[in-house]
Design a protein around this motif. Sequence first.
Motif: not given
Length: 348
Positions: A61-76
């Motif tokens: 019910e909107g309590g969880i939001k998931i942000d997708l980071y493709p292509s190793m955008q968070l590094g590593g």
Amino acid sequence: MNMTRRTALASLGAALAAPAFVRRANAAEVTLKLHCMLPAPAPMNSVFFAQWISDIETASEGGIKIDLYPSMQLGGKPPQLADQVRQGICDITWTLPVYTPDRFPVAETLALPYMVTNAEKTSVVMHKLMDEFGQDEYRGTKTLAFHTHDGGKIHTREGLIQTADDLKGLKLRAPNQATGKMLENMGAETVFFPVTDMVVGLSNGVIDGCCLPYEVVPAFKLQELTKYTSAPAPAGRGLYANTFSLLMNERAYEGMPDDLRKAIDDHSGIGLSERIGKQFDAFEAKGKEVVVNNGNTIGEIAAEEIESWRELAAPVHDEWVQKLNDRGLDGAAILARANELLDAGQAS
């Protein structure tokens, strides 16, 4: 119509037009970071994760939001993803055990040669195998699902592969350590690097071809870099399949309220493993369609030839049993159980 009535009707209309869920009153909103190695257009991101994220956001019910980071955008780099989720650099990740060889040996077992039927059935087998033997492999994480892709094929720049002799001297990107050893037993020269480096390897001539399922080909436009695909005759087991783990940071999971954890639990487990596998079988069909439409040549490796290849894979399986034994596991029992489950699935 007076202004009060008009305003009330407008509010009612807006409520009816609103999304199925709204931000819940007096509930903490949780935002989770999902880190993926593949580019955004890859079907794992654009189809599977897009729907899975929507399902969880709706269920919570909107309590969880998931942000997708493709292509190793968070590094590593892709081999670091399992550590990233454990350390909290990301909250959820999708990773290949074979990218860190021998570290997750039970999860790698179905990446041995000839341990795949199709993605859906083999994914269920993997989940059961992990439940029975691999519970300690991902300490510090909440395991959400395990799955495989469909049986891999051999994609080459020049000429079909139809016998073991055709592999001699060929420089191939092996999909994993075990399959690489089998290919070397047939005379190929193998190298291993993540699928994200495939375009460079084919473009600069480091490799003559690669072992991949069809599903990943369009995401990297590999149908333009290879012109021939060789696939085992249908009805038997596939050449190989890589295994995948969908993981969540344990602290992030435990820190959520009960109802939000339930939204995660309801969208994980063996049912999700089966769902991903089924999705990968669909991705495989679409990927093959792209290869065919590009005008590439597809050839079949005869069943008799594949049987002779399986004999060359036997020492690889024996070595794997010993590796499992060295880790304090019952290697023979794990491999026997995997084969039992695969055979049962094939007969169903």
